[in-house]
Scaffold this active site. Sequence first.
Site, PDB file in Angstrom:
ATOM      1  N   LYS A  39     -17.310  27.542 -30.370  1.00  0.00           N
ATOM      2  CA  LYS A  39     -18.002  27.078 -31.556  1.00  0.00           C
ATOM      3  C   LYS A  39     -19.283  27.684 -31.595  1.00  0.00           C
ATOM      4  O   LYS A  39     -20.122  27.721 -32.889  1.00  0.00           O
ATOM      5  CB  LYS A  39     -17.700  25.848 -31.870  1.00  0.00           C
TER       6      LYS A  39
HETATM    7  C1  LIG Z   1     -12.086  24.108 -32.003  1.00  0.00           C
HETATM    8  C2  LIG Z   1     -11.409  24.523 -30.858  1.00  0.00           C
HETATM    9  C3  LIG Z   1     -10.202  25.249 -31.084  1.00  0.00           C
HETATM   10  C4  LIG Z   1      -9.502  25.523 -32.130  1.00  0.00           C
HETATM   11  O1  LIG Z   1     -10.044  26.456 -33.246  1.00  0.00           O
HETATM   12  P1  LIG Z   1      -9.723  26.342 -34.943  1.00  0.00           P
HETATM   13  O2  LIG Z   1     -11.028  27.275 -35.319  1.00  0.00           O
HETATM   14  O3  LIG Z   1      -9.869  25.159 -35.264  1.00  0.00           O
HETATM   15  O4  LIG Z   1      -8.416  26.702 -34.732  1.00  0.00           O
HETATM   16  C5  LIG Z   1      -9.341  25.653 -29.967  1.00  0.00           C
HETATM   17  N1  LIG Z   1     -10.250  25.325 -28.761  1.00  0.00           N
HETATM   18  C6  LIG Z   1     -11.448  24.844 -28.530  1.00  0.00           C
HETATM   19  C7  LIG Z   1     -11.807  24.689 -27.400  1.00  0.00           C
HETATM   20  C8  LIG Z   1     -11.974  24.427 -29.679  1.00  0.00           C
HETATM   21  O5  LIG Z   1     -13.066  23.945 -29.530  1.00  0.00           O
END
Ligand SMILES: *Cc1c(COP(=O)(O)O)cnc(C)c1O
Length: 474
Positions: free
Chosen positions: A120
């Site tokens: 993210k």
């Molecule tokens: C947020 C997250 C996901 C899922 O991603 P999305 O965009 O919500 O599908 C998967 N793995 C980790 C470690 C995350 O932080």
Amino acid sequence: MKYVSTRGGVAPIPFKEAVMMGLARDGGLLLPESFPDVRDRLADWAKLSYESLAFEVVRLFADDIPADDLRAIVRKSYATFSPVPPAPDQAWTGPEVAPVRPVGPVHVLELFHGPTLAFKDFALQFLGNLFEYVLGEGGRELNVVVATSGDTGSAAIHGLRGRKGVRVFVLHPAGRVSPVQELQMTSVLDDNVFNIALAGTFDDAQRIVKGLFSDLPFKDEHRLGAVNSINWARVLAQVVYYFYGAFRTMERTGAKEVSFVVPTGNFGDVFAGYVAARMGLPVRRLRLATNENDILSRFFASGVYSLGRVVPTLSPSMDIQIASNFERWLFLHAGRDAAQVRAWMDAFAKNGSLEVPRAADGSLDATLCAGRADTAATLETIRRFHADFGYLMDPHTAVGVSVALASGDAAGGAPVVCLSTAHPAKFPDAIGRATGDASLATEPRVEALKGAPTRKFPLPNDLRAVADFVAART
Ligand SMILES: *Cc1c(COP(=O)(O)O)cnc(C)c1O
């Protein structure tokens, strides 16, 4: 490039306005009016560094920001990462923020070298710089309110801490995020950061945030802004690493196309891959992977999107039953028919379920498909990859790798790129359960958090309580 809503109620708006709006004012999600076809640029793009590639991709969608300003925003966004030296067998020779490692039968695209050790950061470092830039132009103020299942919150806080004109309110489900995730959030003591520990699930937190945003007078009065993956700029920043990961994998293997497997919760990350494919990246298969919270894998098997109960798993960032970005796929699947999307979303709001007709061949999408891995398979994948290949992966990544192996995609010719969404040191308990040794997963930035002073605000699972908390501080 102009942006429209999946519900059809927003006149086409430019990029900067779309970023500041977050959720569309009609309750839908914003999408570009069209996707540029970049097939004739792929050969040139394959030679670029991550930063230069990011600039080329983003400028196609953000054409209301002057090129020099945009280049500076992109440069700052990836300067906070810890670049990894290139592997010896690789044609690309620069340091990497998104390295691809061949591990056994798959290629792991490591997206955890940013400040909070999860993918993210790619989107939220960029969004933080974008907000500061846009707000600085108008001397305006923005109050970001965001729900998190763990990683969004810390990435948002680290993207926005200390920034002029921005406050950030992060709602996490109390007791349902990992201790490291909680520390990454609550140890940030900047005046503009408010951590709310909500007595409820992630979906409750998400519902409250959506409730605040759909109260338009409240949203306007308190200048609310969104950084959830509903914000188009987040999806956009993530499109870049699909191109980058495909280029590195194709040059290493000589393949002409790749498949991706993406651990999925809110459908934001995998939707970015879908956009890359729509722009002309040669993607044979784009497979989303869920844990036991499998609304999306059930949907791609049955055509029925129906609400289940949230169960806590080892991969908490995927413990989601309402995938907030799914509506974007629905809109494209319906041929951009907003009336159809409204009908589906009304049905879902009323009955907790909606049904999408299949194509003549029985499929729902030519590229996109799904799979599910339960806790036992996740633990076994972590254990086996550590034992067989000396590679330690976090439980979210392991859900994807597990699905990749079970799907047989790797046998299909195109190399399979598995997105690694977090560093294993964020989830030592899962590593301990899988391998017998939680201390295998270490990272200096995680160690530094232990014993740090923290601050959080416990609140009941109630829209009014959260609205009052925000109102009192803006
Ligand atoms: C947020 C997250 C996901 C899922 O991603 P999305 O965009 O919500 O599908 C998967 N793995 C980790 C470690 C995350 O932080």
